[in-house]
Scaffold this motif. Sequence first.
Motif, mmCIF file in Angstrom:
data_model
loop_
_atom_site.group_PDB
_atom_site.id
_atom_site.type_symbol
_atom_site.label_atom_id
_atom_site.label_comp_id
_atom_site.label_asym_id
_atom_site.label_seq_id
_atom_site.Cartn_x
_atom_site.Cartn_y
_atom_site.Cartn_z
ATOM 1 N N GLU A 1 -10.680 51.475 11.168
ATOM 2 C CA GLU A 1 -10.899 52.698 10.400
ATOM 3 C C GLU A 1 -11.084 53.900 11.329
ATOM 4 N N ASN A 2 -10.964 55.072 10.727
ATOM 5 C CA ASN A 2 -11.094 56.340 11.464
ATOM 6 C C ASN A 2 -10.008 56.508 12.520
ATOM 7 N N CYS A 3 -8.855 55.909 12.260
ATOM 8 C CA CYS A 3 -7.718 56.054 13.152
ATOM 9 C C CYS A 3 -6.443 55.971 12.323
ATOM 10 N N ARG A 4 -5.581 56.962 12.468
ATOM 11 C CA ARG A 4 -4.330 56.980 11.708
ATOM 12 C C ARG A 4 -3.255 57.676 12.533
ATOM 13 N N ASP A 5 -2.026 57.152 12.453
ATOM 14 C CA ASP A 5 -0.910 57.737 13.195
ATOM 15 C C ASP A 5 -0.120 58.700 12.321
ATOM 16 N N LEU A 6 0.260 59.811 12.914
ATOM 17 C CA LEU A 6 1.082 60.821 12.260
ATOM 18 C C LEU A 6 2.384 60.964 13.039
ATOM 19 N N ALA A 7 3.507 60.699 12.378
ATOM 20 C CA ALA A 7 4.817 60.878 13.003
ATOM 21 C C ALA A 7 5.294 62.292 12.714
ATOM 22 N N VAL A 8 5.533 63.072 13.766
ATOM 23 C CA VAL A 8 5.931 64.469 13.624
ATOM 24 C C VAL A 8 7.329 64.655 14.189
ATOM 25 N N LEU A 9 8.231 65.154 13.365
ATOM 26 C CA LEU A 9 9.592 65.455 13.799
ATOM 27 C C LEU A 9 9.619 66.867 14.369
ATOM 28 N N ILE A 10 10.056 66.988 15.609
ATOM 29 C CA ILE A 10 9.980 68.250 16.341
ATOM 30 C C ILE A 10 11.379 68.706 16.747
ATOM 31 N N THR A 11 11.630 69.998 16.519
ATOM 32 C CA THR A 11 12.886 70.624 16.919
ATOM 33 C C THR A 11 12.732 71.239 18.301
ATOM 34 N N ARG A 12 13.759 71.056 19.152
ATOM 35 C CA ARG A 12 13.743 71.607 20.509
ATOM 36 C C ARG A 12 15.050 72.350 20.761
ATOM 37 N N PRO A 13 15.001 73.510 21.387
ATOM 38 C CA PRO A 13 16.233 74.280 21.632
ATOM 39 C C PRO A 13 17.224 73.500 22.485
ATOM 40 N N ASN A 14 18.445 73.405 21.970
ATOM 41 C CA ASN A 14 19.557 72.791 22.716
ATOM 42 C C ASN A 14 19.311 71.330 23.068
ATOM 43 N N GLU A 15 18.418 70.681 22.342
ATOM 44 C CA GLU A 15 18.158 69.258 22.546
ATOM 45 C C GLU A 15 18.052 68.553 21.205
ATOM 46 N N ALA A 16 18.087 67.237 21.236
ATOM 47 C CA ALA A 16 17.944 66.462 20.013
ATOM 48 C C ALA A 16 16.522 66.568 19.478
ATOM 49 N N PHE A 17 16.365 66.239 18.189
ATOM 50 C CA PHE A 17 15.022 66.108 17.634
ATOM 51 C C PHE A 17 14.239 65.053 18.408
ATOM 52 N N LYS A 18 12.922 65.164 18.383
ATOM 53 C CA LYS A 18 12.101 64.059 18.869
ATOM 54 C C LYS A 18 11.013 63.772 17.854
ATOM 55 N N VAL A 19 10.591 62.519 17.790
ATOM 56 C CA VAL A 19 9.452 62.121 16.967
ATOM 57 C C VAL A 19 8.265 61.912 17.889
ATOM 58 N N GLU A 20 7.236 62.720 17.670
ATOM 59 C CA GLU A 20 6.002 62.612 18.440
ATOM 60 C C GLU A 20 4.986 61.853 17.594
ATOM 61 N N LEU A 21 4.436 60.779 18.156
ATOM 62 C CA LEU A 21 3.410 60.010 17.452
ATOM 63 C C LEU A 21 2.047 60.552 17.859
ATOM 64 N N ILE A 22 1.356 61.152 16.905
ATOM 65 C CA ILE A 22 0.043 61.728 17.166
ATOM 66 C C ILE A 22 -1.005 60.830 16.527
ATOM 67 N N ARG A 23 -1.876 60.288 17.330
ATOM 68 C CA ARG A 23 -2.920 59.379 16.844
ATOM 69 C C ARG A 23 -4.197 60.158 16.602
ATOM 70 N N ASP A 24 -4.590 60.208 15.342
ATOM 71 C CA ASP A 24 -5.828 60.885 14.955
ATOM 72 C C ASP A 24 -6.952 59.860 14.994
ATOM 73 N N SER A 25 -7.703 59.861 16.075
ATOM 74 C CA SER A 25 -8.761 58.880 16.289
ATOM 75 C C SER A 25 -10.026 59.583 16.743
ATOM 76 N N ILE A 26 -11.155 59.182 16.204
ATOM 77 C CA ILE A 26 -12.425 59.794 16.594
ATOM 78 C C ILE A 26 -12.722 59.525 18.061
ATOM 79 N N ASP A 27 -12.425 58.326 18.514
ATOM 80 C CA ASP A 27 -12.778 57.948 19.891
ATOM 81 C C ASP A 27 -11.818 58.528 20.916
#
Length: 316
Positions: free
Chosen positions: A24-50
């Motif tokens: 508990e108190n931990c969840r992953d967020l997949a974020v699709l990010i646009t970058r100039p002149n490059e492919a999209f990337k998916v950044e996995l951001i872990r929302d964790s208290i610790d």
Amino acid sequence: LIYEQENEGFTYAYWSPSDCDTGENCRDLAVLITRPNEAFKVELIRDSIDSPSTRTAGTGAPFYISWSPDGAKMVWQRDSRTITLYDVASNSELQTLGMVTGTMQAPVWSPVDERFLFTINDGPNGSNIVVSDGETDTTLDEGVFGLIGLSWSPDGRYIAYSSLLQNGESVLAVLDAANGTVVNVLRTTFLISYFWSPDSSKIAYISPTFADTQGASVNLVQQNTPPRLTWSVLDVANGTSQRYASWLPSNEMLYLMTYFDQFAQSHRLWSPDSRYLVYGVTGDGGTEQVIILDTSATDTLTYTLAEGRIGIWSYE
């Protein structure tokens, strides 16, 4: 602050449906990010208290994702060509299926088990609808033409897919997820997007108000003047549909509808009790409003919530 980067644009975010493997108190967020002149990337951001953290999971253009129900894996569709299984714990690509994807956008993981849904290219014969567990692939339908949108009912009982041809001919098919038996087939004109109700009994779908809309495009975002649209609700059990009054979408609604098969997995337009729909409209004078539609009414019954561009229901 967990993540910060210059010269990047936020495109889309999709929470894991379950807590991290640390509890508990931990969840992953997949974020699709646009970058100039490059492919999209998916950044996995872990929302964790610790120990909140971030890491790049993968890149591609386009890049569509779907979480497994336990949040341990994702299935990706990248570059309009490949289906890949990704493991969160090891931050690695487990498997790339050896087939070229059909005319689809987002794959869809079952909400209840290890199966996921996608299409494969069958050359001049169109696309095949396939369900897989990573080892065994089962074809549910063959020779489907047009742009295909996939969706799994929230209870895991049904699979739905839509197909939209350039001339506007459209199909919305509902299949039994266990054996592929056809439950319902709806044929209409210019079906743009559809959304399962949380109780899996209904599908709300959007189409232009007038069936003979001229110059309509498969991609609404690319149109100079969007058409007036209409909500309809299909009763899955008996196959009947109810149609409601027309409305002019906000820009955010146009965007969501264009990529509905991705957004339907993360953003809910249905209320938790499967009664109301929320959506953004452009009213008289260009004022944008968030509207509630009561689908239990025998005629169109709507409520204006506030000025705004889009609304999303909580899951509970």
